[in-house]
Structures are given as structure tokens and as C-alpha cells.
Design an enzyme around this catalytic site. Structure first.
Site, PDB file in Angstrom:
ATOM      1  CG  HIS A  55      48.531  31.451  36.956  1.00 44.84           C
ATOM      2  ND1 HIS A  55      49.640  32.208  36.675  1.00 44.84           N
ATOM      3  CD2 HIS A  55      47.783  32.188  37.820  1.00 44.84           C
ATOM      4  CE1 HIS A  55      49.573  33.344  37.354  1.00 44.84           C
ATOM      5  NE2 HIS A  55      48.454  33.365  38.045  1.00 44.84           N
ATOM      6  CG  HIS A  57      44.885  34.063  38.745  1.00 37.86           C
ATOM      7  ND1 HIS A  57      45.768  33.997  39.786  1.00 37.86           N
ATOM      8  CD2 HIS A  57      43.799  33.324  39.124  1.00 37.86           C
ATOM      9  CE1 HIS A  57      45.242  33.264  40.762  1.00 37.86           C
ATOM     10  NE2 HIS A  57      44.051  32.844  40.376  1.00 37.86           N
ATOM     11  CG  ASP A  59      46.923  39.242  37.033  1.00 35.38           C
ATOM     12  OD1 ASP A  59      46.312  38.165  37.242  1.00 35.38           O
ATOM     13  OD2 ASP A  59      47.948  39.563  37.667  1.00 35.38           O
ATOM     14  CG  HIS A  60      49.052  35.884  34.998  1.00 31.53           C
ATOM     15  ND1 HIS A  60      50.405  35.781  35.206  1.00 31.53           N
ATOM     16  CD2 HIS A  60      48.544  36.442  36.121  1.00 31.53           C
ATOM     17  CE1 HIS A  60      50.700  36.247  36.412  1.00 31.53           C
ATOM     18  NE2 HIS A  60      49.590  36.653  36.979  1.00 31.53           N
ATOM     19  CG  HIS A 114      49.259  31.651  42.428  1.00 32.21           C
ATOM     20  ND1 HIS A 114      48.976  32.646  43.334  1.00 32.21           N
ATOM     21  CD2 HIS A 114      48.857  32.120  41.211  1.00 32.21           C
ATOM     22  CE1 HIS A 114      48.419  33.674  42.685  1.00 32.21           C
ATOM     23  NE2 HIS A 114      48.333  33.373  41.404  1.00 32.21           N
ATOM     24  CG  ASP A 131      51.073  35.474  39.791  1.00 32.69           C
ATOM     25  OD1 ASP A 131      51.968  36.135  39.226  1.00 32.69           O
ATOM     26  OD2 ASP A 131      49.867  35.797  39.788  1.00 32.69           O
ATOM     27  CG  HIS A 169      52.486  40.342  40.015  1.00 31.35           C
ATOM     28  ND1 HIS A 169      51.520  41.276  39.701  1.00 31.35           N
ATOM     29  CD2 HIS A 169      51.925  39.136  39.807  1.00 31.35           C
ATOM     30  CE1 HIS A 169      50.406  40.647  39.337  1.00 31.35           C
ATOM     31  NE2 HIS A 169      50.621  39.340  39.381  1.00 31.35           N
TER      32      HIS A 169
HETATM   33 ZN   LIG Z   1      47.890  34.642  39.713  1.00 32.53          ZN
END
Ligand SMILES: [Zn+2]
Length: 259
Positions: A55, A57, A59-60, A114, A131, A169
Site C-alpha cells: 500500500h 503509505h 513507511d512502505h 487500512h 498493515d 510492524h
Molecule cells: Zn499503512
């Protein structure tokens, strides 16, 4: 056969490194940061064959473009979404994908909630779920909906119980704290918390987890259990009929009261 290992990033992210046993080409899942990935590839003398994105985001995906610059032939798989830059291979529900350097094939599952375009990759008995599902928990709802996330988790729950779930995570201990609030009498949750704490105290990841263990301890996969439903009703102050309603009440409870 698939060899999977975690590359820790930021405070609590895992970037998963995939390779055939003894293979010289690797793939990574959700590289939010290129630096730790480049360091591992160099140390292990691996070439990057592919990036799998779940996805959009930051941090990905934050490391995707730098990894492509370092390995220009690497493929980048991910959901078709303008917010993700550098995709070479947009993928959809049901796609069976071959990944350069890996002998296993992976199936794409669309698991929104998410985010609206979140996907997961299933192959070699492993699920890379970003996530969506966490160990003992699940992601928050950002630009997807509660109903979508409830349905996505239901799909995951129907996979074989021996499936290994690789989330992105290390949230397990906090998630188990919430799980104990939902089911205070659960010995399975208490046992899992004990094991997870011992792993963390030894500096080891608690991920992956077996789906069967999630089904026994993760409140967000247990919305049909009468005690979970009753706890969600008590927390939300109303009676709940569908699994999606129970899920939504649990997710809101965790959002508002717990973290
Ligand atoms: Zn995320």
C-alpha cells in the site's frame, strides 16, 4: 521453498527479504527505507530482483525509487494507485505473479480497509499482509472503510490455518494488551503474551505468526465469538448484529481508548 527474513526499519517496521534458499536474487516487501535494504543486499551479495508493495503509505514505499535507481532492472509490483511511484507491474485481485529470482509464485489478494487499495501477496504458505492484519491486531482505518477492513480480515481468516502471516510492524505486545481487555479470561492470549514478551526481551521479532494462532487470540478475527461480541457491545453501549458491526466497535474502541 522460500527463505524469508526481516530487515528492521524505522522504529518498528519490518521490510521482508525473500529469496530462494541459496539464491542470488532477492525481493523485498514494503521498503519504506532503502538504506537498511541496500546494506543487507551488499552484505549478503544479493541482487535485487523485485519489490512488492502492499500500500501507498510512506513507511512502505519510501525506499522504492532509490532501490530502483540502484537496481534498474528490478520489477516493482503493487496496486494501481497514483500515490505509489515507480511501479513497473500494477497487479490486481487474483493475479498470479512470478517474481524474478524466486521459484515460488504469488497470488494477489485485494484487502482494502487500512487504505482503499491495499493488497496482500500469498505464496509458499506465506501471506505478506502489510498493515491489514497485524500479529494479534489489525491496521487502523485510513482512507478505506471499516466495512472493507472487516471483509478483508474475513477473507484472510478463511485461508489455511498454517499460513504464516508476515505483517509490516512489530506491534504484537501492545496488541495483546488490547486483546486481554477484550477477552480477560483467555489463557491463549495470556500464553501468547508470555511468549511474545520473551521474544522481545531477547531482541527477536514476534512476526511471522501462524494464522491459526491469530484465529485463537486476535480479537479482530474473533468477532463471531460471543464473549468478544459482548465486550464490543459493552464498549460501544449498543447491541451489535453483524460481524462487521462488532469489528467496527472493536476497532473504534482500540482507536479511542487504547492507542
Ligand atoms: Zn499503512
Amino acid at each position: 521453498m522460500l527463505d524469508v527474513s526481516p530487515i528492521p526499519a524505522f522504529d518498528d517496521n519490518y521490510i521482508w527479504l525473500l529469496r530462494d534458499p541459496g539464491g542470488s536474487r532477492a525481493a523485498v516487501v514494503d521498503p519504506g527505507d532503502e538504506e537498511p535494504v541496500l546494506a543487507v543486499l551488499e552484505a549478503e551479495e544479493l541482487e535485487l530482483g523485485a519489490v512488492l508493495v502492499t500500500h501507498h503509505h510512506y513507511d512502505h514505499v519510501g525506499g522504492v525509487e532509490a532501490l530502483r535507481a540502484a537496481y534498474p532492472t528490478a520489477r516493482v509490483f503493487g496496486p494501481r494507485d497514483r500515490r505509489i511511484r515507480g511501479l513497473t507491474d500494477p497487479v490486481h485481485e487474483g493475479d498470479e505473479i512470478g517474481i524474478p529470482g524466486l521459484s515460488e509464485r504469488f497470488r494477489v489478494l485485494e484487502v482494502p480497509g487500512h487504505t482503499s487499495t491495499h493488497i496482500a501477496y500469498l505464496g509458499a504458505g506465506a501471506l505478506f499482509c502489510g498493515d491489514t492484519l497485524f500479529a494479534a491486531g489489525c491496521g487502523r482505518v485510513f482512507d478505506g472503510t471499516f466495512e472493507q477492513l472487516a471483509a478483508s480480515l474475513e477473507r484472510i481468516a478463511a485461508l489455511p490455518p498454517e499460513t504464516l502471516c508476515y505483517c509490516a510492524h512489530e506491534y504484537t505486545l501492545a496488541n495483546l494488551g488490547f486483546a486481554k481487555w477484550v477477552e480477560p479470561g483467555s489463557s491463549a492470549i495470556a500464553q501468547r503474551a508470555h511468549t511474545a514478551l520473551a521474544l522481545r526481551e531477547s531482541g527477536l521479532p514476534t512476526v511471522p505468526s501462524r494464522l491459526g494462532e491469530e484465529l485463537a487470540t486476535n480479537p479482530f478475527l474473533r468477532t463471531a465469538v460471543p464473549g468478544v461480541k459482548a465486550a464490543a457491545e459493552a464498549a460501544s453501549g449498543r447491541s451489535l448484529t453483524s460481524g462487521a458491526e462488532v469489528f467496527t466497535a472493536l476497532r473504534r474502541w482500540k482507536d479511542e481508548k487504547y492507542d
